[in-house]
Design a protein around this motif. Sequence first.
Motif, short mmCIF file in Angstrom:
data_model
loop_
_atom_site.label_atom_id
_atom_site.label_comp_id
_atom_site.label_asym_id
_atom_site.label_seq_id
_atom_site.Cartn_x
_atom_site.Cartn_y
_atom_site.Cartn_z
N ASP A 138 -11.88 -1.70 1.07
CA ASP A 138 -10.64 -2.43 0.89
C ASP A 138 -10.45 -2.97 -0.51
O ASP A 138 -9.57 -3.77 -0.75
N SER A 154 5.77 -2.36 -0.70
CA SER A 154 4.40 -2.76 -1.01
C SER A 154 4.52 -4.01 -1.87
O SER A 154 5.53 -4.24 -2.52
N THR A 211 -4.51 -9.03 -4.48
CA THR A 211 -4.51 -8.10 -3.35
C THR A 211 -3.20 -7.33 -3.33
O THR A 211 -2.12 -7.93 -3.42
N VAL A 239 -0.20 -2.84 1.45
CA VAL A 239 0.61 -1.69 1.84
C VAL A 239 0.70 -1.68 3.37
O VAL A 239 0.02 -2.46 4.05
N GLU A 245 -2.58 3.15 6.14
CA GLU A 245 -3.81 3.60 5.53
C GLU A 245 -3.56 4.71 4.51
O GLU A 245 -4.20 4.77 3.45
N GLN A 262 -1.07 5.01 2.57
CA GLN A 262 -0.58 4.39 1.34
C GLN A 262 -1.73 3.76 0.55
O GLN A 262 -1.75 3.80 -0.68
N ARG A 263 -2.69 3.20 1.26
CA ARG A 263 -3.85 2.61 0.59
C ARG A 263 -4.60 3.68 -0.20
O ARG A 263 -5.04 3.44 -1.34
N LYS A 264 -4.75 4.86 0.39
CA LYS A 264 -5.45 5.95 -0.29
C LYS A 264 -4.68 6.40 -1.53
O LYS A 264 -5.29 6.78 -2.54
N VAL A 288 -7.14 -3.61 -2.26
CA VAL A 288 -6.05 -2.88 -1.61
C VAL A 288 -6.25 -2.98 -0.10
O VAL A 288 -7.27 -2.53 0.41
N LYS A 289 -5.30 -3.57 0.58
CA LYS A 289 -5.43 -3.79 2.01
C LYS A 289 -4.18 -3.33 2.76
O LYS A 289 -3.08 -3.36 2.21
N VAL A 290 -4.39 -2.93 3.99
CA VAL A 290 -3.30 -2.53 4.87
C VAL A 290 -2.85 -3.75 5.67
O VAL A 290 -3.67 -4.40 6.32
#
Length: 379
Positions: free
Chosen positions: A39, A290, A310, A313, A316, A318-320, A355-357
């Motif tokens: 994350d 986002s 932080t 998004v 998942e 989008q996080r990638k 970066v977190k969902v």
Amino acid sequence: MAPRKKAGADTAAPDQHPAVAEEEALAAAAQQEEDVAEDDIVEDELSDDLPEDDLPDDDEDDDFDDELDRAERAPLAPLQGPTRCGFVALLGAPNAGKSTLTNALVGTKVSIVSHKVQTTRSIVRGIALDGAAQVVLVDTPGIFAPKRRLERAMVSSAWTHAADADVIALLVDANRGLDEDIEALLGQLKDIRKPRALILNKIDLIRRDSLLALAAAITERAPFDRVFMVSALTGDGVNDVRRWFAETVPEGPWLYPEDQVSDAPMRMLAAEITREKMFLRLHDELPYRSTVETESWKELRNGSVRIEQTIFVERESQRKIVLGKGGNTIKTISSESRKEISEIIEQPVHLFLFVKVRESWADDPERYREMGLEFPKGG
């Protein structure tokens, strides 16, 4: 918020205080991580060597229309007389250049700029000075036909601040011309009885005859006290706009110290800078919904600042995208953001991004309060 001009930061050798050593050890250890954590992503520790091809293009090489025959102007003499202070609301469709104009009028960066539409979400106030006048510029979100809750909150906020301002300025992308968004804006402006100016922006991209025809078409639909033709990007015509604002705001004492350039906390501007770099790096790959929040801001004993932010998004996948292969994308975003934040606060910066969902963050009332927006009812 960083002052308008500040003495150089303390860049002396780090104190050997245990707390400092611990902080530096944490930063060094994080830098050595090879894999991107589930994350988060570690700081890009003062790595300034980015390939030229990775930097966003700018429009500084665009040629001026020779027919405009506008000579570059020196700054106007400072406005004399009693002190003046007032609020100027900058209205316009998305991507009209309101944030670029705000930065040009203030003389430093207070609002982020991106080619992605609707970049400005919260209300940003930049403070411009002209002699005895202090002009508080309210950079509002672009006004358009809203569909989602976040968009409705942004448009509602723009009109609320327009009604409360002392002066109204409608900014129009001259290259885009008179379209449905501008027609709708003109219809609603008729009900606001305030001094108002029409500002045609990006005039370096349009011929003189087309520019004059556009000004005539707009002023036929709604009256304006003044019409300005500017290029916010190059600064052409900006001095004249600042002077008219300074002459038009009411007499009264200043609301802010002379060296203050914005009423936004530095934590918020830092988060916005990271969001700008993210948009510039990812363009259309990253969905509009986002956001970035500054979670911690710690002044270290050696004069540097440790910042943790932080990026939220909604999915998942989008996080990638934000992380990129091997963490390369987030490292570049971190490097570019850190450099700009450091330049603004004039201190070394250690920036750590996570970066977190967070699914449906745009439906969370707390996020709206963070952005200074009223949470709309309904879906």
